[in-house]
Design an enzyme around this catalytic site. Structure first.
Site, PDB file in Angstrom:
ATOM      1  N   HIS A 145      15.136  -6.844  15.543  1.00 20.33           N
ATOM      2  CA  HIS A 145      16.544  -6.962  15.177  1.00 20.33           C
ATOM      3  C   HIS A 145      17.405  -6.525  16.344  1.00 20.33           C
ATOM      4  CE1 HIS A 145      17.143  -2.532  13.604  1.00 20.33           C
ATOM      5  NE2 HIS A 145      16.477  -2.567  14.723  1.00 20.33           N
ATOM      6  N   CYS A 164      19.872  -0.075  21.088  1.00 20.29           N
ATOM      7  CA  CYS A 164      19.657  -0.970  19.945  1.00 20.29           C
ATOM      8  C   CYS A 164      20.576  -2.189  19.988  1.00 20.29           C
ATOM      9  CB  CYS A 164      19.871  -0.219  18.629  1.00 20.29           C
ATOM     10  SG  CYS A 164      18.673   1.100  18.361  1.00 20.29           S
ATOM     11  N   HIS A 172      10.364  -3.023  15.402  1.00 22.61           N
ATOM     12  CA  HIS A 172       9.859  -1.834  14.710  1.00 22.61           C
ATOM     13  C   HIS A 172       8.686  -2.231  13.826  1.00 22.61           C
ATOM     14  CE1 HIS A 172      13.306   0.734  15.758  1.00 22.61           C
ATOM     15  NE2 HIS A 172      14.090  -0.300  15.466  1.00 22.61           N
ATOM     16  N   HIS A 210       7.249 -10.159  10.796  1.00 22.33           N
ATOM     17  CA  HIS A 210       7.232 -10.899  12.058  1.00 22.33           C
ATOM     18  C   HIS A 210       8.394 -11.885  12.155  1.00 22.33           C
ATOM     19  CE1 HIS A 210       3.283  -9.077  12.462  1.00 22.33           C
ATOM     20  NE2 HIS A 210       3.275  -9.472  13.729  1.00 22.33           N
ATOM     21  N   GLU A 256      12.103   3.337   9.608  1.00 19.95           N
ATOM     22  CA  GLU A 256      12.237   2.566  10.833  1.00 19.95           C
ATOM     23  C   GLU A 256      11.323   3.125  11.913  1.00 19.95           C
ATOM     24  OE1 GLU A 256      16.106   0.591  12.372  1.00 19.95           O
ATOM     25  OE2 GLU A 256      16.016   2.584  13.306  1.00 19.95           O
TER      26      GLU A 256
END
Length: 266
Positions: A145, A164, A172, A210, A256
């Site tokens: 992400h 991030c 993750h 995935h 996470e």
């Protein structure tokens, strides 16, 4: 008010004669020691109350271990005595709560009892919900992400999200714990665990595993895939799939990383 939780590890051997070792070692494994193939459980008691003015303990943890041993006959029966008892896991934890609860008096309250059937499958009973029980199972998925708010400038996004906000994203290995609460059915089950696992797999894992959450998952097309929002989205996806007049979805917790997780409930 203080809260104290103690995990007592218990082993059930095939021979009942081996269950009653009088002394407890300081080993990390269960007590009594496993002798060959047997069963291993981790029983947690959560107590609330006030400190004893003399000891400054809420409760001596040795006392908590001694009280936990009162669950051994119920576990023995489930493992070896009554073949049907092994399937009545949700009723079992309520029975353990009732067995342990009278041991706590004088301002000490038993708030919760939980039993780990495996490191990832847990049944529990809360005083506030008794005789309802809870069932928690862990799952995992890997996904990438990017944390980016289009309403902010590039500099604001970098200040807010740091690494991030990498334009190429990052990944993750997420862990997800799904917790149900409700009243066991006539057979003592909250839900048939293989059905539980199938629903979570089909509804959540296949959808997220995935994947690039920003680009490939519709729920995040206009929603920043923070761990908070991921927990909330998973809850929404499962709410209609795992609820009926007897059982409700209690919470979804998403890790996470081992140091960062979020729980969502309604």
């Amino acid at each position: 008010m203080l809260t104290l939780t103690r995990e007592t590890r218990l082993s059930i051997n095939a021979s009942p004669a081996d269950q009653r070792q009088p002394t407890r070692s300081n080993g990390y494994a269960g007590h009594p020691s496993l002798i060959g193939i047997g069963h291993y459980f981790a029983l947690r008691q959560t107590l609330t109350g006030q400190l004893d003015p003399a000891s400054n303990y809420l409760v001596n943890i040795k006392q908590m271990d001694a009280v936990a041993a009162a669950a051994l006959p119920l576990l023995e029966s489930a493992c070896y005595g009554d073949p049907a008892a092994a399937r009545r896991t949700s009723s079992l934890i309520a029975a353990i709560f009732e067995r342990l609860n009278p041991h706590w008096t004088n301002g000490i309250t038993l708030e919760e009892v939980s039993l780990s059937l495996s490191p990832f499958l847990i049944i529990s009973c809360l005083a506030s919900e008794h005789p309802m029980t809870r069932l928690s199972q862990k799952f995992e998925f890997a996904a990438s992400h990017r944390l980016h708010n289009p309403a902010l400038s590039d500099e604001e996004n970098k200040r807010t999200y740091g690494k991030c906000n990498n334009p190429f994203g990052h990944g993750h290995n997420y862990e997800v714990q799904v917790t149900l609460a409700g009243q066991p059915d006539a057979s003592g089950l909250l839900i048939h665990v293989p059905d539980f696992e199938r629903i979570v797999s089909q509804t959540v894992i296949e959808k997220l595993d995935h994947k690039n959450l920003n680009a490939q998952v519709d729920e995040f097309k206009d929603l920043i895939p923070s761990v908070e929002n991921i927990a909330r989205v998973i809850y929404k996806l499962l709410k209609t799939e795992l609820g009926d007049e007897r059982v409700r979805l209690a919470s979804v917790t998403v890790w996470e990383t081992p140091k960062t997780w979020c729980e969502y409930s309604e």
